[in-house]
Design a protein around this motif. Structure first.
Motif, PDB file in Angstrom:
ATOM      1  N   ARG A   3       9.721  -3.346 -12.494  1.00  0.00           N
ATOM      2  CA  ARG A   3      10.814  -4.045 -11.836  1.00  0.00           C
ATOM      3  C   ARG A   3      10.276  -4.734 -10.584  1.00  0.00           C
ATOM      4  N   GLU A   4      11.102  -5.594 -10.029  1.00  0.00           N
ATOM      5  CA  GLU A   4      10.758  -6.249  -8.770  1.00  0.00           C
ATOM      6  C   GLU A   4      10.807  -5.228  -7.640  1.00  0.00           C
ATOM      7  N   VAL A   5       9.952  -5.424  -6.658  1.00  0.00           N
ATOM      8  CA  VAL A   5       9.939  -4.533  -5.503  1.00  0.00           C
ATOM      9  C   VAL A   5      11.236  -4.674  -4.720  1.00  0.00           C
ATOM     10  N   LYS A   6      11.620  -3.613  -4.049  1.00  0.00           N
ATOM     11  CA  LYS A   6      12.742  -3.630  -3.105  1.00  0.00           C
ATOM     12  C   LYS A   6      12.182  -3.228  -1.743  1.00  0.00           C
ATOM     13  N   ILE A   7      12.800  -3.706  -0.700  1.00  0.00           N
ATOM     14  CA  ILE A   7      12.367  -3.324   0.645  1.00  0.00           C
ATOM     15  C   ILE A   7      12.424  -1.800   0.796  1.00  0.00           C
ATOM     16  N   SER A   8      13.385  -1.180   0.147  1.00  0.00           N
ATOM     17  CA  SER A   8      13.521   0.280   0.238  1.00  0.00           C
ATOM     18  C   SER A   8      12.357   1.034  -0.420  1.00  0.00           C
ATOM     19  N   ASP A   9      11.488   0.331  -1.141  1.00  0.00           N
ATOM     20  CA  ASP A   9      10.307   0.955  -1.751  1.00  0.00           C
ATOM     21  C   ASP A   9       9.175   1.165  -0.747  1.00  0.00           C
ATOM     22  N   ALA A  10       9.322   0.647   0.456  1.00  0.00           N
ATOM     23  CA  ALA A  10       8.234   0.650   1.429  1.00  0.00           C
ATOM     24  C   ALA A  10       7.685   2.043   1.727  1.00  0.00           C
ATOM     25  N   ASP A  11       8.563   3.034   1.842  1.00  0.00           N
ATOM     26  CA  ASP A  11       8.089   4.391   2.135  1.00  0.00           C
ATOM     27  C   ASP A  11       7.129   4.881   1.058  1.00  0.00           C
ATOM     28  N   ARG A  12       7.539   4.723  -0.182  1.00  0.00           N
ATOM     29  CA  ARG A  12       6.716   5.209  -1.300  1.00  0.00           C
ATOM     30  C   ARG A  12       5.439   4.382  -1.441  1.00  0.00           C
ATOM     31  N   ILE A  13       5.539   3.080  -1.251  1.00  0.00           N
ATOM     32  CA  ILE A  13       4.353   2.227  -1.341  1.00  0.00           C
ATOM     33  C   ILE A  13       3.358   2.597  -0.247  1.00  0.00           C
ATOM     34  N   ALA A  14       3.844   2.835   0.952  1.00  0.00           N
ATOM     35  CA  ALA A  14       2.954   3.257   2.047  1.00  0.00           C
ATOM     36  C   ALA A  14       2.278   4.581   1.696  1.00  0.00           C
ATOM     37  N   GLU A  15       3.019   5.483   1.101  1.00  0.00           N
ATOM     38  CA  GLU A  15       2.454   6.778   0.700  1.00  0.00           C
ATOM     39  C   GLU A  15       1.312   6.596  -0.297  1.00  0.00           C
ATOM     40  N   ILE A  16       1.530   5.762  -1.306  1.00  0.00           N
ATOM     41  CA  ILE A  16       0.488   5.504  -2.306  1.00  0.00           C
ATOM     42  C   ILE A  16      -0.721   4.851  -1.643  1.00  0.00           C
ATOM     43  N   TYR A  17      -0.475   3.825  -0.846  1.00  0.00           N
ATOM     44  CA  TYR A  17      -1.550   3.065  -0.218  1.00  0.00           C
ATOM     45  C   TYR A  17      -2.339   3.914   0.776  1.00  0.00           C
ATOM     46  N   ASN A  18      -1.666   4.751   1.527  1.00  0.00           N
ATOM     47  CA  ASN A  18      -2.351   5.568   2.531  1.00  0.00           C
ATOM     48  C   ASN A  18      -3.383   6.503   1.921  1.00  0.00           C
ATOM     49  N   TYR A  19      -3.155   6.949   0.701  1.00  0.00           N
ATOM     50  CA  TYR A  19      -4.185   7.751   0.027  1.00  0.00           C
ATOM     51  C   TYR A  19      -5.486   6.948  -0.062  1.00  0.00           C
ATOM     52  N   TYR A  20      -5.377   5.698  -0.469  1.00  0.00           N
ATOM     53  CA  TYR A  20      -6.567   4.852  -0.632  1.00  0.00           C
ATOM     54  C   TYR A  20      -7.232   4.549   0.710  1.00  0.00           C
ATOM     55  N   ILE A  21      -6.441   4.415   1.753  1.00  0.00           N
ATOM     56  CA  ILE A  21      -7.008   4.204   3.090  1.00  0.00           C
ATOM     57  C   ILE A  21      -7.815   5.424   3.509  1.00  0.00           C
ATOM     58  N   GLU A  22      -7.241   6.588   3.345  1.00  0.00           N
ATOM     59  CA  GLU A  22      -7.867   7.830   3.810  1.00  0.00           C
ATOM     60  C   GLU A  22      -9.068   8.282   2.986  1.00  0.00           C
ATOM     61  N   HIS A  23      -9.020   8.050   1.678  1.00  0.00           N
ATOM     62  CA  HIS A  23      -9.987   8.704   0.794  1.00  0.00           C
ATOM     63  C   HIS A  23     -10.919   7.787   0.022  1.00  0.00           C
ATOM     64  N   THR A  24     -10.730   6.477   0.094  1.00  0.00           N
ATOM     65  CA  THR A  24     -11.536   5.594  -0.754  1.00  0.00           C
ATOM     66  C   THR A  24     -12.029   4.367   0.024  1.00  0.00           C
ATOM     67  N   ILE A  25     -12.922   3.648  -0.648  1.00  0.00           N
ATOM     68  CA  ILE A  25     -13.385   2.355  -0.129  1.00  0.00           C
ATOM     69  C   ILE A  25     -12.675   1.204  -0.833  1.00  0.00           C
ATOM     70  N   ILE A  26     -11.668   1.504  -1.613  1.00  0.00           N
ATOM     71  CA  ILE A  26     -10.952   0.465  -2.351  1.00  0.00           C
ATOM     72  C   ILE A  26     -10.288  -0.519  -1.401  1.00  0.00           C
ATOM     73  N   THR A  27      -9.795  -0.024  -0.283  1.00  0.00           N
ATOM     74  CA  THR A  27      -9.302  -0.903   0.774  1.00  0.00           C
ATOM     75  C   THR A  27     -10.189  -0.697   1.993  1.00  0.00           C
ATOM     76  N   PHE A  28     -10.386  -1.755   2.751  1.00  0.00           N
ATOM     77  CA  PHE A  28     -11.185  -1.641   3.972  1.00  0.00           C
ATOM     78  C   PHE A  28     -10.329  -1.292   5.183  1.00  0.00           C
ATOM     79  N   GLU A  29      -9.036  -1.105   4.978  1.00  0.00           N
ATOM     80  CA  GLU A  29      -8.222  -0.621   6.089  1.00  0.00           C
ATOM     81  C   GLU A  29      -8.658   0.810   6.392  1.00  0.00           C
ATOM     82  N   GLU A  30      -8.602   1.171   7.677  1.00  0.00           N
ATOM     83  CA  GLU A  30      -9.046   2.503   8.069  1.00  0.00           C
ATOM     84  C   GLU A  30      -7.955   3.324   8.747  1.00  0.00           C
ATOM     85  N   LYS A  31      -6.882   2.671   9.119  1.00  0.00           N
ATOM     86  CA  LYS A  31      -5.774   3.348   9.791  1.00  0.00           C
ATOM     87  C   LYS A  31      -4.557   3.325   8.864  1.00  0.00           C
ATOM     88  N   GLN A  32      -3.931   4.481   8.694  1.00  0.00           N
ATOM     89  CA  GLN A  32      -2.756   4.555   7.823  1.00  0.00           C
ATOM     90  C   GLN A  32      -1.687   3.563   8.264  1.00  0.00           C
TER      91      GLN A  32
END
Length: 162
Positions: A3-32
């Motif tokens: 489905r299309e994203v909703k603004i209300s999905d932001a919490d869950r999307i941040a949760e998914i993305y923060n795993y990659y920030i903390e534990h992988t090199i998949i993203t070059f972001e370093e701060k949650q």
């Protein structure tokens, strides 16, 4: 279900993305990222009318994918960069492929000329995903990122849509 994203999905999307920030090199972001920051990122993409889709399984958002600017100069407007993230608990279950197929179809419908994907190395799973959808390796930037106290190469893959 996709489905299309909703603004209300932001919490869950941040949760998914923060795993990659903390534990992988998949993203070059370093701060949650916070949920509020993710809301602003989602809004920014939607304001450009770029595709942003999510995968839900039994009511739980488990993956997301979107297109965004590859470069900001106007001549690049029909070449966009892809992003796709799958909750680590749901990886290797095919959700990424299902989302990517839909994202590519949406890009074609929007008259996008080409898609660019950046892959930090090593990442054989992402390489295989991009090969599966017809992307071709077009370049490698050696030691372009520094994370977890080491230099990381980045490959760029391109899919021509027209």
């Amino acid at each position: 279900m996709i489905r299309e994203v909703k603004i209300s999905d932001a919490d869950r999307i941040a949760e998914i993305y923060n795993y990659y920030i903390e534990h992988t090199i998949i993203t070059f972001e370093e701060k949650q990222v916070t949920a509020e920051e993710m809301r602003q990122r989602i809004k920014s993409i939607l304001e450009k009318n770029y595709p942003y889709i999510v995968y839900e399984e039994r009511g739980l958002l488990t993956a997301y994918a979107y297109l965004n600017n590859w470069r900001l100069r106007s001549a690049y407007n029909r070449t966009l960069e892809t992003s796709i993230y799958v909750d680590i608990e749901y990886s290797k279950k095919g959700q990424g492929s299902v989302l990517y197929k839909e994202l590519i179809e949406k890009a074609k419908a929007a008259n996008i000329h080409s898609l660019i994907a950046g892959i930090s190395l090593p990442n054989d799973i992402s390489r295989k995903l991009h090969e599966k959808f017809g992307f071709h390796l077009v370049g490698n930037f050696r030691e372009s990122g520094f994370k977890f106290n080491r230099w990381i190469d980045t490959e760029f893959w391109q899919l021509m849509l027209e």
